[in-house]
Design an enzyme around this catalytic site. Structure first.
Site, PDB file in Angstrom:
ATOM      1  N   GLN A 129       1.016  -1.027  -0.126  1.00  0.00           N
ATOM      2  CA  GLN A 129      -0.265  -0.097  -0.108  1.00  0.00           C
ATOM      3  C   GLN A 129       0.779   1.436   0.062  1.00  0.00           C
ATOM      4  O   GLN A 129       1.834   1.580   0.662  1.00  0.00           O
ATOM      5  CB  GLN A 129      -0.715  -0.186   1.528  1.00  0.00           C
ATOM      6  N   GLY A 130       0.439   2.110  -1.541  1.00  0.00           N
ATOM      7  CA  GLY A 130       1.734   3.474  -1.306  1.00  0.00           C
ATOM      8  C   GLY A 130       1.252   4.517  -1.411  1.00  0.00           C
ATOM      9  O   GLY A 130       0.692   5.165  -2.029  1.00  0.00           O
ATOM     10  N   TYR A 131       0.646   4.561   0.098  1.00  0.00           N
ATOM     11  CA  TYR A 131      -0.003   5.821   0.797  1.00  0.00           C
ATOM     12  C   TYR A 131       0.865   7.144   1.152  1.00  0.00           C
ATOM     13  O   TYR A 131       1.293   7.673   0.842  1.00  0.00           O
ATOM     14  CB  TYR A 131      -1.652   5.409   1.292  1.00  0.00           C
ATOM     15  N   SER A 132       0.879   6.710   2.591  1.00  0.00           N
ATOM     16  CA  SER A 132       2.057   7.558   2.854  1.00  0.00           C
ATOM     17  C   SER A 132       2.932   8.171   2.581  1.00  0.00           C
ATOM     18  O   SER A 132       4.274   7.419   1.749  1.00  0.00           O
ATOM     19  CB  SER A 132       2.642   6.804   4.393  1.00  0.00           C
ATOM     20  N   GLU A 247     -10.015  -1.369   5.087  1.00  0.00           N
ATOM     21  CA  GLU A 247      -8.938  -1.979   6.142  1.00  0.00           C
ATOM     22  C   GLU A 247      -9.439  -1.274   7.448  1.00  0.00           C
ATOM     23  O   GLU A 247      -8.907  -2.039   8.381  1.00  0.00           O
ATOM     24  CB  GLU A 247      -7.639  -0.482   5.770  1.00  0.00           C
ATOM     25  N   SER A 369      -4.682   6.774  13.453  1.00  0.00           N
ATOM     26  CA  SER A 369      -4.211   6.556  15.005  1.00  0.00           C
ATOM     27  C   SER A 369      -5.190   6.902  15.764  1.00  0.00           C
ATOM     28  O   SER A 369      -6.540   7.149  14.891  1.00  0.00           O
ATOM     29  CB  SER A 369      -3.381   7.829  15.256  1.00  0.00           C
ATOM     30  N   GLU A 371      -5.678   8.951  17.568  1.00  0.00           N
ATOM     31  CA  GLU A 371      -6.173  10.549  17.792  1.00  0.00           C
ATOM     32  C   GLU A 371      -7.056  10.794  16.079  1.00  0.00           C
ATOM     33  O   GLU A 371      -8.167  11.634  16.378  1.00  0.00           O
ATOM     34  CB  GLU A 371      -5.260  11.552  17.693  1.00  0.00           C
TER      35      GLU A 371
END
Ligand SMILES: Cc1cc2nc3c(=O)[nH]c(=O)nc-3n(C[C@H](O)[C@H](O)[C@H](O)COP(=O)(O)OP(=O)(O)OC[C@H]3O[C@@H](n4cnc5c(N)ncnc54)[C@H](O)[C@@H]3O)c2cc1C
Lengths: 386, 366
Positions: A129-132, A247, A369, A371
């Site tokens: 998964q290439g998101y971040s 996810e 996260s 948060e």
């Protein structure tokens, strides 16, 4: 395999199959590759993916034409339960099956489905998964990786980070900017990029466990076919958000059994080494048990109300619950060990308690996260103003 | 009425409607400081007119014959509004009596015939809620018993006509007995309480006439304790939800620094955590209702666990409610403190956190 089966039949079938598979050629794979152990037994686990695929256990609930098999939501949960109960190896194909597959089913063209889904259900292709990116984490709309259209392909330049399993993957689903003047959610596209090409460089990142399961991925004029863009050009945000919804989906409901195994192991250890006699530790262990019961009943409630899918909101509640719970169990596991937990193998090899303690810090960061989950619950469930 | 989900929703809605009109939090506020501590007219309305006491009493005993969830839905609606009095304890005692089987049928028939409200008396000085240490004595045989002993922190006794009492017979066996409040030798003293929405009484019994409700050789006292815990759990889960709702509503309208305070992330995140806790409490309470309905063997475990989780959740939500309201939350006039005090009484009744946690561990075989 086409006819619907009862939940009991389904459970018996997967249980029997796992028992057979994991006492035979895959006995060595038992217990490998779980969280914090992604570096283990790659070859064997790749073979395991194909073995699972051949037996029809990948793509539950997907259309049979793509190699899927009919299964209710309850049966998908049963699969994950039995999988954990058997101590079956950590899945190399979890992003392929749980993230990309559902995304293609929802947004893919018939050609994309026909080309990619059967290779997922057969366990052939591993996806990452290439998101971040360095500048885009929780705020994914900050993605800067560029893709420039040249004829029938895109040329991609930029950097991804924290890309799990990129060093093993055949393909990567990449969120990138196709409209150079755009900002934020507009102008993004969702591209399927082969990993094995000159323009892609993967550099493993050592994690605080001392091992690597995630990587930096550099795209330097890497190429992706235009026909491998999922969704329209500039509509990548919508597609990516769909993936994030998946996810936090069904596999978390099936985690219960795995959690119970870990908790039982910690309690058994506490009983054998005397930690159970310490009231403060015992209280924490019982609280962990109670927390797990709360999650179990929450999961049952979710299943009863979910029909065929989970809403993002329910998933946010359950993500916050389990991530926080598992992280505290990791702390408890080493506290129960006592000072002995401070000694590792000569090459920083970690035992289960140490691995759990260290790796579980990631639970509350990845996949949205704590948060971010709280933001979602506060704004969308409780309706608090932005 | 056959007890379908639609029937259940209808019962819940009609009870909620009556309570919203006659027993909202403002009314609870008035009633709790009054001399009686409960609203006799409301009791009359809910029993005589709505027939709530007969809801889950079997048809052959004169009731409506609905299943457990009908009664637990009413307990939740009462709990969400912190309604004082003996309605919740009555439904709790009725559910326990149902679970006790044929020996409790005469009592259930009386409940409908005479519209009896009930209280449940388990704790004693020295013994607390530890059934094994129950010292109240029962002498007699068959249908005629005399009870002697003192029960403390009894909920519902201020408004009930019959008290269910745990006592030990001459053979040392624990049992459940029914005592008429008006009988000779029964002295009920109702106290002012920290949780003003729940009066508590000391019940002194001196050779008080009683009938036995459970069958010899069973675990009737345990059944009663489990049901009291279920009541506290259900009330608390519902109250926690209500308290969170009123807090979130306030955060949307109260403005400081030129914006609604609910837009401050520090407060949002706390509300999100409370929402997760409330969802968890709801899940344990729902699971317990299923357990009670199916008569599953995990009753004691599930009731103990749900009471622990739900009471703690209410306490957490209510404590945050006071803080998040600021000065207004500290006033007597505001409702936040009612939930806060209710939370504490739910935590402390029917077993301390430490004792219940130890029970859960033992029952789970940890
Ligand atoms: C083990 C692991 C595996 C991963 N695998 C992948 C992968 O395969 N593919 C992939 O694309 N990514 C992956 N990630 C990346 C992961 O999705 C990101 O780490 C995550 O989204 C957080 O982004 P960040 O690291 O940039 O932290 P930041 O977004 O910079 O967050 C830093 C801190 O700020 C907080 N924060 C940020 N925004 C807000 C806000 N609005 N309100 C309140 N607090 C806020 C965060 O909660 C966090 O505590 C993985 C991460 C880990 C740890």
């Amino acid at each position: 395999m086409g006819a619907p089966v009862s939940d009991e039949q389904f459970r018996a079938e997967i249980r029997g199959w796992l028992r057979e598979a994991l006492t035979g050629p895959f006995a060595e794979a038992v217990g490998t590759g779980g969280e914090g152990r992604e570096h283990e037994a790659h070859e064997l686990r790749r073979e395991w993916e194909r073995h699972l695929g051949r037996a029809g256990w990948i793509g539950l609930s997907w259309p049979t034409e793509y190699g899927g098999r009919p299964a209710t939501l309850a049966q998908q949960v049963i699969f994950h339960e039995e999988y954990a109960r058997a101590g079956a190896p950590g899945r190399l194909g979890h992003m392929s099956e749980q993230l990309l597959g559902p995304t293609l089913l929802a947004f893919g063209t018939p050609e994309q489905k026909a080309r990619f889904l059967p290779r997922i259900t057969s366990g052939e292709d591993i996806w990452c998964q290439g998101y971040s990116e360095p500048g885009a984490g929780s705020d994914l709309a900050g993605v800067r990786t560029r893709a420039e259209r040249r004829g029938d392909h895109y040329v991609i330049t930029g950097q991804k980070v924290w890309t799990s399993l990129a060093h093993l993957a055949d393909w990567c689903f990449v969120l990138c900017r196709t409209d150079p003047g755009s900002t934020r959610h507009a102008g993004l596209s969702y591209l399927l990029v082969p990993m094995n090409q000159p323009g892609v460089t993967v550099r493993p990142i050592t994690q605080l466990t001392g091992t690597s399961e995630f990587n930096e991925v550099f795209f330097d004029e890497a190429v992706a076919a235009v026909e491998h863009r999922v969704g329209a050009e500039g509509e990548g945000w919508k597609v990516a958000m769909g993936t994030l919804g998946f996810e936090r989906g069904v596999s978390t409901l099936g985690q219960q059994i795995g959690f119970r195994r870990r908790l039982d192991a910690v309690i058994a250890r506490a009983r054998s080494n005397g930690a159970w006699q310490e009231p403060a530790l015992r209280d924490r262990l019982v609280d962990a048990y109670i927390g797990l019961e709360v999650m179990r009943h929450s999961a049952v409630r979710l299943l009863a109300s979910a029909g065929e899918g989970l809403s993002g909101l329910e998933a946010s509640i359950s993500k916050l619950q389990w991530a926080t719970w598992n992280r505290s169990l990791g702390e408890l596991a080493v506290d129960v060990e006592g000072a002995g937990a401070l000694l590792t193998g000569p090459g920083y090899e970690l035992d289960d308690a140490q691995t759990h303690f260290l790796f579980s810090r990631a639970n509350t960061i990845y996949g949205g996260s704590n948060e971010i989950q709280r933001n979602i619950i506060a704004e969308r469930l409780l309706g608090l103003p932005r | 009425m056959t007890g379908t989900p639609e029937d259940l929703a209808e019962i819940r809605a009609s009870v909620a409607e009556v309570l919203d009109g006659q027993a909202d939090l403002r009314r609870t506020h008035e009633v709790m400081v009054g001399e009686r501590g409960y609203d006799p007219l409301l009791h009359e309305l809910l029993t005589a007119e709505l027939g709530l006491l007969g809801l889950v009493v079997p048809e052959h005993l004169g009731g409506l014959g609905l299943d457990v969830p009908a009664a637990t839905a009413v307990i939740e609606e009462l709990g969400a509004r912190l309604v004082p009095g003996a309605l919740a304890t009555s439904l709790t005692a009725i559910l326990a009596a149902r679970a006790l089987g044929p020996s409790a049928e005469p009592l259930l028939a009386r409940v409908v015939d005479e519209q009896l409200t009930l209280a449940v008396a388990l704790a004693e000085d020295g013994a607390g809620w530890d059934l094994g240490q129950t010292a109240t004595r029962a002498t007699g045989a068959g249908d005629e018993w005399a009870l002697t002993g003192t029960k403390t922190v009894v909920p519902g006794a201020e408004a009930a006509r019959v008290v269910l009492v745990t006592a030990r017979n001459e053979g040392g066996e624990l049992g459940v007995y029914a005592v008429d409040r008006a009988a000779d030798g029964v002295d009920v003293r109702t106290h002012m309480t920290l949780d003003q929405t729940r009066r508590l009484s000391t019940v002194r019994l001196r050779e008080a006439a009683a009938t036995r409700v459970d069958a010899p050789g069973g675990d009737g006292a345990r059944v009663l304790l489990d049901h009291v815990r279920a009541m506290l759990a259900l009330e608390s889960a519902a109250a926690a939800r209500a308290c969170l709702d009123l807090t979130v509503d306030y955060l949307k309208v109260r403005e400081q620094f030129g914006r609604p305070i609910g837009s401050f992330q520090a407060l949002k995140h706390r509300c999100a955590d409370l929402a997760v806790a409330v969802a968890g409490a709801r899940a344990t309470a729902d699971h317990l209702v299923t357990t009670l309905r199916t008569g599953a063997a995990t009753r004691s475990h599930d009731a103990a666990l749900a009471k622990l989780v739900c009471a703690d959740t209410l306490m957490t939500v209510a404590a945050e409610a006071i803080q998040l309201h600021g000065g207004i939350g500290f006033t007597f006039e505001h409702h936040a403190h009612l939930f806060f005090k209710r939370g504490k009484s739910a935590q402390l009744l029917a077993g301390s956190a430490a004792a219940v946690r130890a029970e859960v561990a033992a029952l789970a075989g940890l």
